[in-house]
Design a protein around this motif. Sequence first.
Motif, PDB file in Angstrom:
ATOM      1  N   VAL A 105     -11.269 -70.450  30.798  1.00  0.00           N
ATOM      2  CA  VAL A 105     -10.327 -69.709  31.449  1.00  0.00           C
ATOM      3  C   VAL A 105      -8.752 -70.305  31.103  1.00  0.00           C
ATOM      4  CG1 VAL A 105     -11.693 -68.922  33.315  1.00  0.00           C
ATOM      5  CG2 VAL A 105     -10.334 -71.131  33.494  1.00  0.00           C
ATOM      6  N   LEU A 106      -8.861 -71.209  30.027  1.00  0.00           N
ATOM      7  CA  LEU A 106      -7.595 -71.808  29.647  1.00  0.00           C
ATOM      8  C   LEU A 106      -6.512 -70.871  29.492  1.00  0.00           C
ATOM      9  CD1 LEU A 106      -6.640 -74.496  28.827  1.00  0.00           C
ATOM     10  CD2 LEU A 106      -7.101 -73.980  26.442  1.00  0.00           C
ATOM     11  N   ASN A 107      -5.368 -71.226  30.039  1.00  0.00           N
ATOM     12  CA  ASN A 107      -4.317 -70.344  29.765  1.00  0.00           C
ATOM     13  C   ASN A 107      -4.513 -68.688  30.105  1.00  0.00           C
ATOM     14  OD1 ASN A 107      -3.114 -72.692  29.214  1.00  0.00           O
ATOM     15  ND2 ASN A 107      -3.257 -72.511  26.904  1.00  0.00           N
ATOM     16  N   ALA A 108      -5.361 -68.625  31.046  1.00  0.00           N
ATOM     17  CA  ALA A 108      -5.733 -66.943  31.285  1.00  0.00           C
ATOM     18  C   ALA A 108      -4.989 -66.792  32.744  1.00  0.00           C
ATOM     19  CB  ALA A 108      -7.012 -66.592  31.114  1.00  0.00           C
ATOM     20  N   ALA A 109      -4.835 -65.496  32.951  1.00  0.00           N
ATOM     21  CA  ALA A 109      -4.526 -65.158  34.341  1.00  0.00           C
ATOM     22  C   ALA A 109      -5.889 -64.761  34.864  1.00  0.00           C
ATOM     23  CB  ALA A 109      -3.431 -64.069  34.350  1.00  0.00           C
ATOM     24  N   ILE A 110      -6.289 -64.983  36.060  1.00  0.00           N
ATOM     25  CA  ILE A 110      -7.825 -64.626  36.547  1.00  0.00           C
ATOM     26  C   ILE A 110      -7.419 -63.635  37.671  1.00  0.00           C
ATOM     27  CG2 ILE A 110      -9.386 -65.578  38.198  1.00  0.00           C
ATOM     28  CD1 ILE A 110      -9.234 -68.318  36.642  1.00  0.00           C
ATOM     29  N   SER A 125      -6.539 -77.298  21.259  1.00  0.00           N
ATOM     30  CA  SER A 125      -6.004 -76.078  22.067  1.00  0.00           C
ATOM     31  C   SER A 125      -5.014 -77.151  22.968  1.00  0.00           C
ATOM     32  CB  SER A 125      -7.169 -75.340  22.790  1.00  0.00           C
ATOM     33  OG  SER A 125      -7.916 -76.008  23.788  1.00  0.00           O
ATOM     34  N   PHE A 126      -4.228 -76.335  23.599  1.00  0.00           N
ATOM     35  CA  PHE A 126      -3.239 -76.827  24.697  1.00  0.00           C
ATOM     36  C   PHE A 126      -3.077 -76.149  25.982  1.00  0.00           C
ATOM     37  CE2 PHE A 126      -1.405 -78.035  20.423  1.00  0.00           C
ATOM     38  CZ  PHE A 126      -1.207 -79.021  20.328  1.00  0.00           C
ATOM     39  N   GLY A 127      -2.781 -77.321  26.973  1.00  0.00           N
ATOM     40  CA  GLY A 127      -2.650 -76.693  28.263  1.00  0.00           C
ATOM     41  C   GLY A 127      -1.422 -75.790  28.278  1.00  0.00           C
ATOM     42  N   ASP A 128      -1.184 -74.752  28.751  1.00  0.00           N
ATOM     43  CA  ASP A 128      -0.056 -73.945  28.746  1.00  0.00           C
ATOM     44  C   ASP A 128       1.384 -74.460  29.345  1.00  0.00           C
ATOM     45  OD1 ASP A 128       0.775 -70.894  27.919  1.00  0.00           O
ATOM     46  OD2 ASP A 128       2.098 -71.421  29.730  1.00  0.00           O
ATOM     47  N   ILE A 129       1.111 -75.171  30.324  1.00  0.00           N
ATOM     48  CA  ILE A 129       2.346 -75.840  30.921  1.00  0.00           C
ATOM     49  C   ILE A 129       2.851 -76.794  29.981  1.00  0.00           C
ATOM     50  CG2 ILE A 129       1.106 -77.583  32.365  1.00  0.00           C
ATOM     51  CD1 ILE A 129       3.493 -76.002  34.394  1.00  0.00           C
ATOM     52  N   PHE A 130       1.954 -77.560  29.407  1.00  0.00           N
ATOM     53  CA  PHE A 130       2.553 -78.667  28.202  1.00  0.00           C
ATOM     54  C   PHE A 130       3.135 -77.912  27.114  1.00  0.00           C
ATOM     55  CE2 PHE A 130       2.047 -80.948  24.338  1.00  0.00           C
ATOM     56  CZ  PHE A 130       2.413 -82.289  24.722  1.00  0.00           C
ATOM     57  N   LYS A 131       2.512 -76.810  26.618  1.00  0.00           N
ATOM     58  CA  LYS A 131       2.995 -76.128  25.587  1.00  0.00           C
ATOM     59  C   LYS A 131       4.396 -75.536  26.106  1.00  0.00           C
ATOM     60  CE  LYS A 131       0.674 -73.820  22.560  1.00  0.00           C
ATOM     61  NZ  LYS A 131      -0.283 -72.710  21.903  1.00  0.00           N
TER      62      LYS A 131
END
Length: 677
Positions: free
Chosen positions: A163-168, A566-572
């Motif tokens: 679920v990385l960087n997805a909207a659930i 891959s990256f966590g979105d908030i870090f990116k």
Amino acid sequence: MIRPEHVMTHDNTGPVISKFKSIGATKIHNPSQPVFTLDHDVQNKSPKNLAKYASIKDFARRHGVDFYPAGRGIGHQVLVEEGYAFPHTLTVASDSHSNMYGGVGCVGTPIVRTDAAALWATGKTWWQVPRMIKVELRGRLAPGVTGKDVIVALCGSFNNDEVLNAAIEFTGEGIPALTVDDRLTIANMTTEWGALAGVFPVDNTLLGWYEDVLKKLEFRTFSSDSSIPPPPEHPRINRRRLDALRASSITSDPDAEYASHLIFDLSTLVPHISGPNSVKVSNPLPVLEGKHIEIQKAYLVSCTNSRVSDLAAAATVLKGNKVAPGVEFYIAAASSAVQQESERLGDWETLILSGAKVLPAGCGPCIGLGTGLLEEGETGISATNRNYKGRMGSPKAQAYLASPAVVAASAIKGYICGPASLDSSLLPETNSPTFSVANDSAKPTSSSSPSQPDPLLPGFPATFSGPLLFAPQDNVNTDGIYPGKYTYQDDITLERQAEVVMENYDPGFASLVASIRQKQSSLSEEPGTKRGVVLLSGYNFGTGSSREQAATALKSAGIPVVVAGSFGDIFKRNAINNGLVCLECPKLLKDLTEEFAKDGKRGAGGKDGELTVDKGLDIDVRMADGKMVLKITTSGEEKVYDFRSVGASVQELWLCGGLEGFILKEIQGEASAAASA
């Protein structure tokens, strides 16, 4: 670009004010959009911190911004209580747990400090639209199983970036039986699961909850004296707004398409424990209970599980019992309103009589601030949302996560266990809970597949070049990159940030980078080339909190590029907003893992035991053609890897020095246009 209904900042409002001023802004674009809530470092009564809080209050007063002082509660809880996070709206916060608003049908998603300044100045900021994942909840939870167990099990069972960087979007016939408090807990920790948002539907359960909230508000304002005019209705939670909510049914189309569809049978779940020191590891309570893991500290604090029902669950377990000798049990309500209600019900007194130590309504030990932190060699169990190494104290401590009832029971017994009232005959068998994937696309495909790179804007480097360091671990979190104890030292310099970067991951990292940079200092840069140290790490790099310093500390240390699986979105977000380039290259990661990581696995350190692998590798990251050229200095061999370069929008932000410079350019352009009109 998005224009959220509200944007919350907390103790980080201070540095956001500085950013706001540095981009030349003089007034808030829409004063009803920001909300200030002081909650993280509320135990800090030093003159410096009190002065900071006073300056934030004064700024709010001068600009007409809603302000909630220290002691009112944790910002996320306040936003739900006061209706800023409201169904069918978008509300953001410069804090990673704004996902929590999804529990009340509000799209909550994190932004970062620089975004907050841009929102104050212009009312808008950028957002990368995420992929959508449907999580279908079936069945009904057994007695004694909670929303905390649901999300702990999900984090531990789907722990490979599904679920990385997805909207659930949570759906399913199991949802109506979940209380709103359970939903808030689950949505809150979708952050730890790796998601960008986790949203529950607006159903009769939620509408009934709002009706109860409205009745309490109406009761508080009731007066039997007819000569006294009634006070104005609550500006956000009122009859008019609730009636409109009932009349507007927003649901996904029956044929809506999703990136993936995950199914979880709630009836198969037993209480679960997360850890130690990882939300990606979870075990059924009976498994850990049998190991008799002794604890020294227990915590019922934070925005995750310190609401009225959580305190009541703990009080039920603790009533007539005492906290075990040698155990410290800390409690803090999620808000002052929660504490008042808990006191009225008698639960707060029960907790205190049992030996709990009271902390003010706020974040405190959850973020590693104030009283009661884990010390070296200690083990703690907490109802918070994160148990990253070093987050709640010493990196040489062990931290577990559990539901309030399990935390309370463990505090009584002195080891990790469930409450005596937990009837095992009513629980399913202690097997793995039943999950399934309705399609085969749960794990995201890499965005690093070869493609024609966007043309480079004038001034953007054609090549980033320098020595390559390898941190062979997946899920390197922001606490590992930049420890929480430094996060609210607002006057910390970039030079000091560089000295403590990656401290909780590898204490020797900063000095290693400084040594390499010193050797590079005599080298001159070729035109079109940006030299520096290039960092390579595993999947989901930068997962965790929204602290901007995780990006600025790496950049300040002389690392212009981070390469990862891959990256966590908030870090990116933080990286893009501050001119730190993030690139994905799974093939390079795979090859170096096999060559240099212990046992060919990330997370076990290098083959020689080092956390940061330095094997004399150099790399040219060619942005113009999407090629990484790895140079093995000992043999002169070169290997070439394809990657996806960054687009024009990211290049433009980099050339402006980040989002601050971009917004300044926009403000100056508007001023110039107005002057010439």
